[in-house]
Motif scaffolding. Structure first.
Motif, PDB file in Angstrom:
ATOM      1  N   ARG A 105      33.494 -18.531  -1.180  1.00  0.00           N
ATOM      2  CA  ARG A 105      33.117 -18.319   0.221  1.00  0.00           C
ATOM      3  C   ARG A 105      34.203 -17.573   0.984  1.00  0.00           C
ATOM      4  O   ARG A 105      33.911 -16.676   1.766  1.00  0.00           O
ATOM      5  CB  ARG A 105      32.852 -19.654   0.910  1.00  0.00           C
ATOM      6  CG  ARG A 105      31.539 -20.317   0.536  1.00  0.00           C
ATOM      7  CD  ARG A 105      31.322 -21.591   1.322  1.00  0.00           C
ATOM      8  NE  ARG A 105      31.279 -21.337   2.759  1.00  0.00           N
ATOM      9  CZ  ARG A 105      31.254 -22.295   3.689  1.00  0.00           C
ATOM     10  NH1 ARG A 105      31.306 -23.559   3.317  1.00  0.00           N
ATOM     11  NH2 ARG A 105      31.200 -21.993   4.961  1.00  0.00           N
ATOM     12  N   TYR A 106      35.447 -17.962   0.746  1.00  0.00           N
ATOM     13  CA  TYR A 106      36.546 -17.373   1.512  1.00  0.00           C
ATOM     14  C   TYR A 106      37.423 -16.468   0.654  1.00  0.00           C
ATOM     15  O   TYR A 106      37.631 -15.311   0.977  1.00  0.00           O
ATOM     16  CB  TYR A 106      37.399 -18.477   2.147  1.00  0.00           C
ATOM     17  CG  TYR A 106      36.613 -19.319   3.127  1.00  0.00           C
ATOM     18  CD1 TYR A 106      36.356 -18.867   4.415  1.00  0.00           C
ATOM     19  CD2 TYR A 106      36.116 -20.564   2.754  1.00  0.00           C
ATOM     20  CE1 TYR A 106      35.625 -19.634   5.313  1.00  0.00           C
ATOM     21  CE2 TYR A 106      35.386 -21.350   3.652  1.00  0.00           C
ATOM     22  CZ  TYR A 106      35.157 -20.874   4.925  1.00  0.00           C
ATOM     23  OH  TYR A 106      34.429 -21.633   5.799  1.00  0.00           O
ATOM     24  N   PHE A 107      37.955 -17.004  -0.443  1.00  0.00           N
ATOM     25  CA  PHE A 107      38.764 -16.171  -1.327  1.00  0.00           C
ATOM     26  C   PHE A 107      38.835 -16.795  -2.709  1.00  0.00           C
ATOM     27  O   PHE A 107      38.538 -17.976  -2.890  1.00  0.00           O
ATOM     28  CB  PHE A 107      40.181 -15.973  -0.766  1.00  0.00           C
ATOM     29  CG  PHE A 107      41.003 -17.230  -0.715  1.00  0.00           C
ATOM     30  CD1 PHE A 107      41.842 -17.582  -1.765  1.00  0.00           C
ATOM     31  CD2 PHE A 107      40.944 -18.065   0.389  1.00  0.00           C
ATOM     32  CE1 PHE A 107      42.599 -18.743  -1.723  1.00  0.00           C
ATOM     33  CE2 PHE A 107      41.711 -19.220   0.452  1.00  0.00           C
ATOM     34  CZ  PHE A 107      42.532 -19.561  -0.613  1.00  0.00           C
ATOM     35  N   GLN A 108      39.249 -15.991  -3.692  1.00  0.00           N
ATOM     36  CA  GLN A 108      39.403 -16.477  -5.062  1.00  0.00           C
ATOM     37  C   GLN A 108      40.558 -15.737  -5.718  1.00  0.00           C
ATOM     38  O   GLN A 108      40.724 -14.536  -5.546  1.00  0.00           O
ATOM     39  CB  GLN A 108      38.113 -16.266  -5.866  1.00  0.00           C
ATOM     40  CG  GLN A 108      38.220 -16.769  -7.316  1.00  0.00           C
ATOM     41  CD  GLN A 108      36.873 -16.735  -8.017  1.00  0.00           C
ATOM     42  OE1 GLN A 108      35.828 -16.990  -7.415  1.00  0.00           O
ATOM     43  NE2 GLN A 108      36.890 -16.404  -9.295  1.00  0.00           N
ATOM     44  N   PHE A 110      50.487 -11.710 -13.422  1.00  0.00           N
ATOM     45  CA  PHE A 110      49.702 -10.993 -12.426  1.00  0.00           C
ATOM     46  C   PHE A 110      48.865 -11.956 -11.599  1.00  0.00           C
ATOM     47  O   PHE A 110      48.544 -13.062 -12.034  1.00  0.00           O
ATOM     48  CB  PHE A 110      48.795  -9.943 -13.092  1.00  0.00           C
ATOM     49  CG  PHE A 110      47.690 -10.529 -13.929  1.00  0.00           C
ATOM     50  CD1 PHE A 110      46.472 -10.923 -13.357  1.00  0.00           C
ATOM     51  CD2 PHE A 110      47.844 -10.673 -15.299  1.00  0.00           C
ATOM     52  CE1 PHE A 110      45.457 -11.451 -14.131  1.00  0.00           C
ATOM     53  CE2 PHE A 110      46.833 -11.209 -16.083  1.00  0.00           C
ATOM     54  CZ  PHE A 110      45.637 -11.596 -15.502  1.00  0.00           C
ATOM     55  N   LYS A 111      48.511 -11.508 -10.389  1.00  0.00           N
ATOM     56  CA  LYS A 111      47.649 -12.296  -9.509  1.00  0.00           C
ATOM     57  C   LYS A 111      46.779 -11.350  -8.698  1.00  0.00           C
ATOM     58  O   LYS A 111      47.290 -10.487  -7.983  1.00  0.00           O
ATOM     59  CB  LYS A 111      48.477 -13.164  -8.570  1.00  0.00           C
ATOM     60  CG  LYS A 111      47.629 -14.038  -7.639  1.00  0.00           C
ATOM     61  CD  LYS A 111      48.490 -14.937  -6.781  1.00  0.00           C
ATOM     62  CE  LYS A 111      47.662 -15.812  -5.860  1.00  0.00           C
ATOM     63  NZ  LYS A 111      48.502 -16.717  -5.030  1.00  0.00           N
ATOM     64  N   LEU A 112      45.488 -11.521  -8.823  1.00  0.00           N
ATOM     65  CA  LEU A 112      44.515 -10.747  -8.068  1.00  0.00           C
ATOM     66  C   LEU A 112      43.838 -11.668  -7.056  1.00  0.00           C
ATOM     67  O   LEU A 112      43.448 -12.786  -7.406  1.00  0.00           O
ATOM     68  CB  LEU A 112      43.465 -10.145  -9.015  1.00  0.00           C
ATOM     69  CG  LEU A 112      42.219  -9.528  -8.373  1.00  0.00           C
ATOM     70  CD1 LEU A 112      42.573  -8.301  -7.548  1.00  0.00           C
ATOM     71  CD2 LEU A 112      41.191  -9.179  -9.455  1.00  0.00           C
ATOM     72  N   VAL A 113      43.722 -11.221  -5.803  1.00  0.00           N
ATOM     73  CA  VAL A 113      43.089 -12.021  -4.752  1.00  0.00           C
ATOM     74  C   VAL A 113      41.909 -11.256  -4.180  1.00  0.00           C
ATOM     75  O   VAL A 113      42.063 -10.141  -3.676  1.00  0.00           O
ATOM     76  CB  VAL A 113      44.080 -12.366  -3.611  1.00  0.00           C
ATOM     77  CG1 VAL A 113      43.379 -13.218  -2.555  1.00  0.00           C
ATOM     78  CG2 VAL A 113      45.298 -13.093  -4.158  1.00  0.00           C
ATOM     79  N   LEU A 114      40.717 -11.859  -4.276  1.00  0.00           N
ATOM     80  CA  LEU A 114      39.499 -11.306  -3.678  1.00  0.00           C
ATOM     81  C   LEU A 114      39.159 -12.135  -2.447  1.00  0.00           C
ATOM     82  O   LEU A 114      39.339 -13.358  -2.445  1.00  0.00           O
ATOM     83  CB  LEU A 114      38.335 -11.352  -4.671  1.00  0.00           C
ATOM     84  CG  LEU A 114      38.522 -10.615  -5.999  1.00  0.00           C
ATOM     85  CD1 LEU A 114      37.308 -10.856  -6.898  1.00  0.00           C
ATOM     86  CD2 LEU A 114      38.710  -9.119  -5.770  1.00  0.00           C
ATOM     87  N   THR A 115      38.651 -11.491  -1.408  1.00  0.00           N
ATOM     88  CA  THR A 115      38.286 -12.209  -0.186  1.00  0.00           C
ATOM     89  C   THR A 115      36.898 -11.787   0.284  1.00  0.00           C
ATOM     90  O   THR A 115      36.431 -10.683  -0.027  1.00  0.00           O
ATOM     91  CB  THR A 115      39.290 -11.937   0.951  1.00  0.00           C
ATOM     92  OG1 THR A 115      39.299 -10.538   1.256  1.00  0.00           O
ATOM     93  CG2 THR A 115      40.687 -12.377   0.563  1.00  0.00           C
TER      94      THR A 115
END
Length: 246
Positions: free
Chosen positions: A200-203, A148-153
């Motif tokens: 700052r931008y995404f994780q 799985f991969k979760l991307v927060l921005t």
């Protein structure tokens, strides 16, 4: 007076190789394109798009997209020319087509990444602040196991860091009853109910999860909670079928 003898004529036998010149041209086309793709892959191995700012990453991505699109157009033109001659052998034609498909896939991926950075730097008025950008699943070789991969921005104002925790739950059915299972209970890569974030931008949050026996997942619920001066909440629900079919 005796007649002067003429020197004996000599003949040279040259083996005829049908399509040799065109096959050599096709291989040169493929080597040129492969070299361009290899250069791009080497760039990724040495750091890829991890630049100091998302703006620099976006500009570098745009350059890569432009270069690959130019290589793609050139390869397409040469392929069409070779196909029209109808002298290229099937093996060389097959290899050329595989390279074209690979280039199309890479250009599509780069365009997707470029859109991702554009959305961060130039958001719409209704999508600023903390966002749950995406959640993806990739089936593992073992039944019931997924990567799985979760991307927060953080969209819009990226001058300062945003921090908080994000929780992921799987909602499904087991023994004809609804059940909610925290990602922590399905993955050895997640230790707490809430995964800490600061960026700052995404994780990205990545790992592996294993479904329990008899559990039929229906949805994945993601809730991110920012703290401090940028306190806010972002929530998004993903359909399991959409995640596993993409």
């Amino acid at each position: 007076m005796s007649e002067q003898r003429k020197p004996a004529e000599e003949y040279v036998v040259i083996r005829h190789k049908p399509g040799y010149r065109l096959r050599r041209t096709a291989l040169l086309v493929m080597f040129t394109v492969v070299a361009a793709v290899a250069g791009y892959a080497a760039g990724l191995a040495q750091g890829g798009f991890r630049f100091s700012t998302a703006e620099a990453s976006r500009e570098r991505l745009q350059e890569k997209v432009t270069t690959l699109e130019a290589d793609y157009r050139e390869a397409r033109q040469k392929l069409v020319s070779l196909e029209r001659g109808k002298l290229i052998d099937e093996q060389a034609l097959h290899q050329a087509r595989k390279i074209i498909v690979d280039l199309e896939t890479r250009v599509g991926k780069l365009n997707s990444d470029l859109t991702f950075y554009k959305n961060i730097m130039a958001p719409s008025e209704t999508s600023e602040g903390l966002q749950v950008d995406r959640f993806s699943l990739t089936s593992n070789r073992q039944p019931g196991q997924y990567d799985f991969k979760l991307v927060l921005t953080q969209v819009g104002n990226n001058k300062s860091y945003i921090s908080g925790v994000v929780a992921v739950n799987l909602i499904g059915m087991r023994a004809e009853e609804k059940e909610v299972i925290a990602l922590r209970d399905l993955s050895q890569d997640i230790e707490n109910l809430g995964v800490k974030f600061r960026f700052r931008y995404f994780q990205d949050v990545e790992g592996k999860l294993t479904l329990p026996d008899g559990f039929e997942p229906l949805e994945v619920q993601v809730v991110a909670q920012a703290k401090g001066r940028k306190a806010s909440q972002a929530e998004r629900t993903f359909d399991w079928i959409d995640l596993t079919e993409s």
